[in-house]
Write an enzyme that holds these catalytic residues in place. Structure first.
Site, PDB file in Angstrom:
ATOM      1  N   HIS A  23      37.782  52.598 -65.602  1.00  0.00           N
ATOM      2  CA  HIS A  23      38.548  51.965 -64.513  1.00  0.00           C
ATOM      3  C   HIS A  23      39.787  52.798 -64.205  1.00  0.00           C
ATOM      4  O   HIS A  23      40.918  52.309 -64.227  1.00  0.00           O
ATOM      5  CB  HIS A  23      38.952  50.528 -64.865  1.00  0.00           C
ATOM      6  CG  HIS A  23      37.824  49.554 -64.794  1.00  0.00           C
ATOM      7  ND1 HIS A  23      37.837  48.345 -65.432  1.00  0.00           N
ATOM      8  CD2 HIS A  23      36.641  49.601 -64.137  1.00  0.00           C
ATOM      9  CE1 HIS A  23      36.719  47.696 -65.197  1.00  0.00           C
ATOM     10  NE2 HIS A  23      35.968  48.448 -64.406  1.00  0.00           N
ATOM     11  N   HIS A  79      24.906  44.675 -59.912  1.00  0.00           N
ATOM     12  CA  HIS A  79      26.340  44.819 -59.649  1.00  0.00           C
ATOM     13  C   HIS A  79      26.529  46.135 -58.912  1.00  0.00           C
ATOM     14  O   HIS A  79      25.882  47.132 -59.234  1.00  0.00           O
ATOM     15  CB  HIS A  79      27.063  44.816 -61.006  1.00  0.00           C
ATOM     16  CG  HIS A  79      28.540  44.975 -60.978  1.00  0.00           C
ATOM     17  ND1 HIS A  79      29.327  44.682 -59.890  1.00  0.00           N
ATOM     18  CD2 HIS A  79      29.404  45.404 -61.944  1.00  0.00           C
ATOM     19  CE1 HIS A  79      30.596  44.899 -60.189  1.00  0.00           C
ATOM     20  NE2 HIS A  79      30.669  45.353 -61.434  1.00  0.00           N
ATOM     21  N   GLU A  81      29.339  48.046 -58.637  1.00  0.00           N
ATOM     22  CA  GLU A  81      30.364  48.964 -59.115  1.00  0.00           C
ATOM     23  C   GLU A  81      29.733  50.304 -59.483  1.00  0.00           C
ATOM     24  O   GLU A  81      28.597  50.378 -59.945  1.00  0.00           O
ATOM     25  CB  GLU A  81      31.078  48.350 -60.321  1.00  0.00           C
ATOM     26  CG  GLU A  81      32.433  48.971 -60.624  1.00  0.00           C
ATOM     27  CD  GLU A  81      33.211  48.195 -61.674  1.00  0.00           C
ATOM     28  OE1 GLU A  81      34.346  48.613 -61.960  1.00  0.00           O
ATOM     29  OE2 GLU A  81      32.695  47.191 -62.209  1.00  0.00           O
ATOM     30  N   ASP A  83      29.873  52.495 -61.788  1.00  0.00           N
ATOM     31  CA  ASP A  83      29.309  52.821 -63.095  1.00  0.00           C
ATOM     32  C   ASP A  83      27.899  52.265 -63.251  1.00  0.00           C
ATOM     33  O   ASP A  83      27.154  52.677 -64.140  1.00  0.00           O
ATOM     34  CB  ASP A  83      30.205  52.316 -64.226  1.00  0.00           C
ATOM     35  CG  ASP A  83      30.510  50.836 -64.133  1.00  0.00           C
ATOM     36  OD1 ASP A  83      30.902  50.390 -63.038  1.00  0.00           O
ATOM     37  OD2 ASP A  83      30.386  50.126 -65.149  1.00  0.00           O
ATOM     38  N   HIS A 145      32.270  40.436 -63.402  1.00  0.00           N
ATOM     39  CA  HIS A 145      33.686  40.272 -63.059  1.00  0.00           C
ATOM     40  C   HIS A 145      33.970  40.691 -61.616  1.00  0.00           C
ATOM     41  O   HIS A 145      35.137  40.862 -61.246  1.00  0.00           O
ATOM     42  CB  HIS A 145      34.553  41.099 -64.035  1.00  0.00           C
ATOM     43  CG  HIS A 145      34.327  42.579 -63.972  1.00  0.00           C
ATOM     44  ND1 HIS A 145      35.362  43.451 -63.659  1.00  0.00           N
ATOM     45  CD2 HIS A 145      33.245  43.356 -64.138  1.00  0.00           C
ATOM     46  CE1 HIS A 145      34.922  44.679 -63.677  1.00  0.00           C
ATOM     47  NE2 HIS A 145      33.633  44.650 -63.964  1.00  0.00           N
ATOM     48  N   ASP A 164      27.593  42.950 -66.753  1.00  0.00           N
ATOM     49  CA  ASP A 164      28.792  43.234 -67.553  1.00  0.00           C
ATOM     50  C   ASP A 164      29.053  42.185 -68.628  1.00  0.00           C
ATOM     51  O   ASP A 164      29.768  42.460 -69.601  1.00  0.00           O
ATOM     52  CB  ASP A 164      30.018  43.350 -66.648  1.00  0.00           C
ATOM     53  CG  ASP A 164      30.121  44.722 -65.998  1.00  0.00           C
ATOM     54  OD1 ASP A 164      29.743  45.709 -66.656  1.00  0.00           O
ATOM     55  OD2 ASP A 164      30.563  44.812 -64.845  1.00  0.00           O
ATOM     56  N   TYR A 192      36.695  44.034 -74.952  1.00  0.00           N
ATOM     57  CA  TYR A 192      36.068  44.000 -73.628  1.00  0.00           C
ATOM     58  C   TYR A 192      36.361  42.664 -72.941  1.00  0.00           C
ATOM     59  O   TYR A 192      36.753  42.616 -71.771  1.00  0.00           O
ATOM     60  CB  TYR A 192      34.569  44.211 -73.791  1.00  0.00           C
ATOM     61  CG  TYR A 192      33.794  44.451 -72.523  1.00  0.00           C
ATOM     62  CD1 TYR A 192      33.606  45.732 -72.028  1.00  0.00           C
ATOM     63  CD2 TYR A 192      33.208  43.395 -71.826  1.00  0.00           C
ATOM     64  CE1 TYR A 192      32.876  45.960 -70.880  1.00  0.00           C
ATOM     65  CE2 TYR A 192      32.474  43.609 -70.672  1.00  0.00           C
ATOM     66  CZ  TYR A 192      32.311  44.892 -70.203  1.00  0.00           C
ATOM     67  OH  TYR A 192      31.590  45.109 -69.059  1.00  0.00           O
ATOM     68  N   HIS A 225      26.537  47.652 -70.617  1.00  0.00           N
ATOM     69  CA  HIS A 225      27.272  48.597 -71.455  1.00  0.00           C
ATOM     70  C   HIS A 225      27.130  48.168 -72.908  1.00  0.00           C
ATOM     71  O   HIS A 225      27.215  46.983 -73.229  1.00  0.00           O
ATOM     72  CB  HIS A 225      28.759  48.625 -71.104  1.00  0.00           C
ATOM     73  CG  HIS A 225      29.070  48.992 -69.700  1.00  0.00           C
ATOM     74  ND1 HIS A 225      28.853  50.253 -69.188  1.00  0.00           N
ATOM     75  CD2 HIS A 225      29.612  48.261 -68.678  1.00  0.00           C
ATOM     76  CE1 HIS A 225      29.234  50.284 -67.922  1.00  0.00           C
ATOM     77  NE2 HIS A 225      29.699  49.081 -67.597  1.00  0.00           N
TER      78      HIS A 225
END
Length: 396
Positions: A23, A79, A81, A83, A145, A164, A192, A225
């Site tokens: 991030h 998701h 995002e 990554d 998130h 996540d 996390y 992850h």
């Protein structure tokens, strides 16, 4: 290197052993991370998520060794995002018409990142995709998130692809929860949660209970992850419910920054006073300028009380404390008591500024704090110790 999760599912992600920040510079990843991607082979072939953009070419080349890309019938984007979706542009150049199943919000975020109008199929909670012996059931997980997040549940094999949720930034080999170091796993899991999911704790509880109400058996949790939870996967769900419920341990944490050690000496004296009253309480001290900020936030998350201290500089506070307070405000910590302290030479606004930050974050402030002029002498140190004694009594 890919590996079999079970007879139908192959892990085809990327392990990033070298990553140390995530991030941007907001999250430390001292044990690296993994970008988990899963290939399901049933009557239909499904790819769930991809990998972070810097690994896009490596990811696609690796995937080609596992399967002819044209055999992929569906892509699931849990998701948007980067990554998770970063290899999509490289992949879609090869198979441009393959449908991408995702939430409506994910369509917007993926288009926003890559400015491509691929074949998006928007889904919502309860929608199903029949892939042969199994079905994929989609569950929106807004703000866990990101607004676009969702879970995917695979029937028959009883696997939750949790995105996540329940993950860690943790590069491990092997990647199953029962085969890694358990202390490392717990440490990375709570870190996390504390740093990423704490602001959304009410939604965590609501979403977990919603999923549990479906009465779907969960034999494995495949995260985006970190490890795959195959041994008693419910344990991490139970931990999330515990952490989401205004979590605290019998711990008090003091965080400070100090120019000429005056504020440090105050912190040590306050801690000494606290221990006189609460002998069984775990007390921890951290210099915010020298300690990992995410580790500090994890300790704050675990604490029942937190004291923040800073020297006054240029009518303000030291930047490490200012930055930490800004991060804490975003975390929206609950069920904790707060107080401030600090040394000064001229104007002495530091304690007042910290208290203003506490008030803005709507924290439960125990008192007005304590400040001491210059380098505290024995009398001032004793006053700090008494401050610690009173603070400990006030929160007992």
């Amino acid at each position: 290197m890919s590996f079999k999760v079970n007879d139908k599912i192959t892990w085809v992600g990327i392990k990033d052993w070298e990553l140390r920040e995530f991030h941007g510079d907001e999250y430390s990843t001292n044990r690296g991370t993994s970008y988990n991607s899963y290939l399901i082979r049933d009557e239909k072939t499904v790819l769930i998520d991809t990998a972070w953009r810097p690994f896009a070419k490596e990811y696609v080349e690796k995937l080609k060794k596992e399967i002819d890309l044209k055999e992929i019938d569906y892509i699931i984007a849990n998701h948007g995002e980067i990554d998770h979706s970063g290899a999509l542009p490289e992949l879609m150049r090869e198979i441009p018409d393959t449908p991408i199943y995702c939430t409506k919000a994910a369509t917007k975020s993926i288009k926003g990142h890559y400015h491509e109008d691929w074949n998006f199929v928007e889904v919502k909670t309860g929608d199903e995709l029949n892939i042969g012996e199994s079905k994929l059931i989609f569950v929106e997980a807004k703000m866990l998130h990101w607004p676009d997040s969702m879970f995917t549940y695979m029937t028959n094999d009883n696997i939750l692809f949790s995105n996540d949720a329940f993950g860690q930034h943790y590069a491990a080999d092997p990647m199953f929860n029962d085969l890694v170091n358990q202390e490392e796993l717990y440490q990375e899991s709570i870190k996390y949660y504390a740093n990423i999911l704490t602001p959304f704790s009410p939604l965590v509880t609501k979403k977990i209970n919603e999923v549990l109400d479906f009465n779907l058996p969960v034999d494995m949790i495949c995260t985006s992850h970190g490890v795959i939870w195959r041994d008693n996967p419910i344990q991490i769900i139970e931990k999330y419910l515990e952490w989401a419920d205004n979590y605290q341990e019998n711990q008090i944490t003091l965080v400070y920054d100090s120019m000429w050690h005056g504020t440090r000496r105050m912190a040590e004296a306050i801690a000494e006073g606290i221990k006189e009253v609460q002998r069984d309480t775990r007390v921890k001290l951290y210099n915010a300028a020298k300690s990992d900020k995410n580790d500090i936030l994890t300790e704050v998350f675990k604490s029942k009380a937190v004291l923040i201290g800073s020297s006054t500089i240029n009518n303000g506070i030291l930047h490490s404390i200012a930055g930490l307070l800004e991060m804490m405000k975003g975390m929206k910590f609950k069920n904790k008591k707060f107080a401030s302290f600090g040394s000064y030479g001229w104007s002495g606004e530091g304690v007042k500024i910290i208290n203003e930050q506490f008030k803005e974050a709507k924290y439960d402030i125990v008192n007005d704090g304590i400040k001491e002029l210059w380098n505290p002498d024995d009398k001032q140190i004793e006053r700090c110790k008494e401050f610690g004694v009173k603070f400990a009594k006030d929160i007992s």
